[in-house]
Design an enzyme around this catalytic site. Structure first.
Site, PDB file in Angstrom:
ATOM      1  N   ASN A 193       0.841  -1.181   0.000  1.00 47.56           N
ATOM      2  CA  ASN A 193       0.000   0.000   0.000  1.00 47.56           C
ATOM      3  C   ASN A 193       0.884   1.242   0.000  1.00 47.56           C
ATOM      4  O   ASN A 193       1.725   1.416   0.883  1.00 47.56           O
ATOM      5  CB  ASN A 193      -0.866   0.040   1.260  1.00 47.56           C
ATOM      6  CG  ASN A 193      -1.597   1.367   1.344  1.00 47.56           C
ATOM      7  OD1 ASN A 193      -2.508   1.618   0.568  1.00 47.56           O
ATOM      8  ND2 ASN A 193      -1.161   2.230   2.251  1.00 47.56           N
ATOM      9  N   HIS A 229      -6.256   7.887  -4.110  1.00 43.14           N
ATOM     10  CA  HIS A 229      -6.202   9.299  -4.538  1.00 43.14           C
ATOM     11  C   HIS A 229      -7.069  10.163  -3.635  1.00 43.14           C
ATOM     12  O   HIS A 229      -8.202   9.783  -3.319  1.00 43.14           O
ATOM     13  CB  HIS A 229      -6.676   9.411  -5.989  1.00 43.14           C
ATOM     14  CG  HIS A 229      -6.788  10.830  -6.453  1.00 43.14           C
ATOM     15  ND1 HIS A 229      -5.687  11.579  -6.803  1.00 43.14           N
ATOM     16  CD2 HIS A 229      -7.856  11.652  -6.579  1.00 43.14           C
ATOM     17  CE1 HIS A 229      -6.077  12.790  -7.146  1.00 43.14           C
ATOM     18  NE2 HIS A 229      -7.396  12.869  -7.016  1.00 43.14           N
ATOM     19  N   THR A 282      -8.404   2.079  -4.583  1.00 43.08           N
ATOM     20  CA  THR A 282      -8.232   1.401  -3.293  1.00 43.08           C
ATOM     21  C   THR A 282      -8.375   2.355  -2.110  1.00 43.08           C
ATOM     22  O   THR A 282      -8.495   1.914  -0.971  1.00 43.08           O
ATOM     23  CB  THR A 282      -6.851   0.706  -3.256  1.00 43.08           C
ATOM     24  OG1 THR A 282      -5.893   1.577  -3.869  1.00 43.08           O
ATOM     25  CG2 THR A 282      -6.884  -0.607  -4.009  1.00 43.08           C
ATOM     26  N   GLU A 283      -8.321   3.661  -2.382  1.00 43.09           N
ATOM     27  CA  GLU A 283      -8.545   4.654  -1.319  1.00 43.09           C
ATOM     28  C   GLU A 283      -9.039   5.948  -1.937  1.00 43.09           C
ATOM     29  O   GLU A 283      -8.446   6.432  -2.907  1.00 43.09           O
ATOM     30  CB  GLU A 283      -7.247   4.984  -0.566  1.00 43.09           C
ATOM     31  CG  GLU A 283      -6.781   3.928   0.381  1.00 43.09           C
ATOM     32  CD  GLU A 283      -5.543   4.358   1.174  1.00 43.09           C
ATOM     33  OE1 GLU A 283      -5.306   5.562   1.343  1.00 43.09           O
ATOM     34  OE2 GLU A 283      -4.820   3.448   1.617  1.00 43.09           O
ATOM     35  N   ASN A 284     -10.110   6.488  -1.380  1.00 44.49           N
ATOM     36  CA  ASN A 284     -10.551   7.844  -1.722  1.00 44.49           C
ATOM     37  C   ASN A 284     -11.513   8.290  -0.633  1.00 44.49           C
ATOM     38  O   ASN A 284     -12.414   7.539  -0.252  1.00 44.49           O
ATOM     39  CB  ASN A 284     -11.248   7.848  -3.103  1.00 44.49           C
ATOM     40  CG  ASN A 284     -11.799   9.214  -3.483  1.00 44.49           C
ATOM     41  OD1 ASN A 284     -12.997   9.388  -3.677  1.00 44.49           O
ATOM     42  ND2 ASN A 284     -10.937  10.184  -3.586  1.00 44.49           N
TER      43      ASN A 284
END
Ligand code: NOJ
Length: 570
Positions: free
Chosen positions: A202, A345, A413-415
């Site tokens: 990650n 992001h 995977t991330e926001n």
């Protein structure tokens, strides 16, 4: 106003046409404003995430070894308010509770990470494997699957076993490649029958830059100008090795995918008519996302990184570039080691060219780039000081990935967005706005032809936010960290995200506006529950501390009194 169904049919048609045409995104157009009503492709996966050190707690329970974050957070002055992840959300004890929150949201997937020292306490597999750690992840995975939630599993979300840091210098040392591979192999062996989506690392950018260059993160080293590049070099090699291990030993049997999750802010030129600014913005993205993505997709570092770091190293009188080089064999071994690309992001910067002084001693990753970062003061920034809401940057970044790396399969995977700790407001309208706009830009990117298969809201819960401790809350669910039981409360964004998921997008303006209104209405009752919480904590204190103390004292006093009576009788 057009009739509702006409709008929908029209949008579906446009979506189909755009998907099949896959036209290139026009970078020069900046019509950021318009909202697109429409739905995501069938089968699009909606999720939320968290990571081991940020949520599990139980830092020293059931045979777990120490990680670099356990040690770092226990040093005074490293983390806001000297917070630690010792107990965090107590996720280790709350598998069922948390899965019921995921069910409430109707998530398709949940992204979590495996703590390396929980299952291999010293980091070295041949030393010892901790069965209790294996059992915990077994249970988590089984419960997710029983509830039709796909696990997306990260192998390294920053919690390196402390012993590997002490003995070898952690990611500065090439020996990590084999140790990490052994750990990954163990995970494939134990969980790969059920886990089909693996993320090796990650956000390696943070590991390298904040762990080994600025020292803001564990292990807290400040090896300026070299530490980040060396750490990244070993991480990229480790990623490739693990991908090959899966490919040769497990893929046929387990039929899963192995990717990596990279983070990247978007960089927009301050002046789009100035070539120097355009190049500086491109450099910003290449030094961020491209640093890792280019070797993995094309076999080597971005040319611009090799040029800039190489030239500056020469100017500084260093014989070879501070950016390490891959051998021809390594290049072909690393190239193509990605079944899907994870993208984390959050925000965007304006970028302008700036010549950075690069004399001896002043070298660093940051000065190597020759640029300055700017923000627009009108951009909303409700929480973390670095996190400005700039939804259109998301579409641009996704299109960049499409064109630079051959349109790979992407999972976001991330926001997400944070608020400050003291904010006990569950009616998080700013988060609703952020999700609505960012998810909409992702939908536009899919219409541009970007191959996005899933989206992960970051994060399911408020949690330990690294050097910021608990001072920044990213959760869809509020966690009351003051209360020993760490109760969770839904914020308004839970209701809103849930509706996006069940409609698989944004059906039409009227409905989406209704969602927002209803979500905000519903959160006021949760607010009341939370407001009553100090009382609950107080009651717990009464039962757990006051009552036993009073009982013990009463027994003692009675005993003394009894002795006194007996003496008098004698
Ligand atoms: C990226 C990290 O991967 C994650 O752990 C963190 O919570 C977010 N950034 C927000 O800071």
């Amino acid at each position: 106003m057009q009739p509702r169904c006409a709008v929908n049919v029209c949008h579906v048609l446009m979506l189909v046409l755009c998907l099949s045409a896959g036209e290139d995104f026009d970078w020069t157009k900046s019509n950021h404003g318009s909202f697109y009503y429409g739905t995501f492709p069938t089968g699009f996966s909606w999720g939320a995430g968290g990571s081991a050190y940020q949520t599990e707690g139980a830092w020293d329970k059931d045979g777990k070894g120490l990680s670099i974050w356990d040690v770092f957070s226990h040093k005074k002055g490293k983390i806001q308010l000297n917070d630690t992840g010792d107990s965090s959300c107590e996720g280790y004890y709350k598998i069922k509770d948390d899965i019921s929150l995921m069910k409430e949201l109707r998530l398709n997937h949940y992204r979590f990470s495996i703590s390396w020292p929980r299952i291999i306490p010293t980091g070295v597999k041949s030393d010892h494997v901790n069965e209790k750690g294996i059992q915990y992840y077994d249970e988590l995975i089984d419960h997710l699957l029983e509830n039709n939630i796909t696990p997306i599993v990260t192998l390294y979300h920053w919690d390196l076993p402390q012993i590997l840091q002490e003995k070898y210098g952690g990611w500065q040392n090439i020996s990590m490649v084999n140790h990490f591979n052994e750990f990954a192999n163990l995970c494939f062996e134990k969980f790969g029958d059920r886990v089909k989506h693996w993320i090796t690392f990650n956000n390696p950018w943070s590991v390298a830059v904040e762990g080994y260059e600025t020292g803001e993160h564990a292990p807290g080293l400040k090896l300026r100008g070299t530490g980040a590049y060396r750490a990244a070099h070993h991480i990229i090699k480790s990623h490739a090795k693990v991908w090959h291990t899966y490919d040769t030993q497990w893929r046929v049997k387990q039929k899963g995918l192995v990717g990596i999750s990279l983070s990247g802010d978007w960089g927009e030129p301050v002046d789009i008519s100035n070539q120097k600014d355009i190049e500086a913005a491109e450099r910003y993205v290449q030094f961020y996302l491209g640093w890792f993505a280019t070797p993995i997709f094309h076999g080597d570092y971005p040319q611009v990184m090799k040029d800039f770091v190489g030239r500056k190293s020469v100017q500084q009188g260093i014989g070879t570039s501070r950016l390490p080089a891959f051998s021809p064999q390594e290049k072909s071994y690393i190239k193509g080691t990605c079944d899907f690309l994870g993208i984390g992001h959050f925000t965007t910067r304006y970028i302008t060219h700036r010549n950075d002084q690069s004399g001896r001693g002043s070298n660093s990753y940051f000065t190597d780039r020759d640029l300055a970062e700017l923000v627009d003061p009108r951009w909303p920034d409700p929480g973390s000081e670095w996190l400005y809401s700039v939804p259109w940057g998301f579409r641009r970044l996704l299109n960049f990935v499409k064109t630079q790396y051959g349109n790979p399969m992407i999972y976001v995977t991330e926001n997400g967005v944070s608020e400050k700790m003291m904010c006990t407001e569950l009616c998080d309208e700013w988060r609703i706005q952020y999700y609505k706009d960012y998810i909409n830009e992702m939908l536009k990117a899919i219409r541009d032809g970007v191959n996005v298969k899933g989206y992960t809201a970051w994060s399911l819960l408020d949690k330990f936010e690294w050097d910021e401790g608990y001072s920044e809350r990213f959760g869809l669910y509020y966690v009351d960290f003051r209360n020993k039981n760490k109760p969770r409360y839904p914020k308004a964004s839970v209701q809103f995200y849930k509706r996006i998921i069940s409609s698989n997008g944004f059906p039409n303006q009227r409905e989406v506006e209704n969602w927002r209104r209803k979500s905000v209405e519903m959160c006021s009752s949760s607010n009341q529950l939370l407001a009553a919480d100090p009382l609950t904590s107080h009651m717990e204190m009464v039962t757990e501390i006051v009552v036993p103390t009073v009982c013990t004292l009463s027994i003692l006093i009675s005993a003394v009194f009894l002795m006194f009576l007996l003496r008098r009788r004698n």
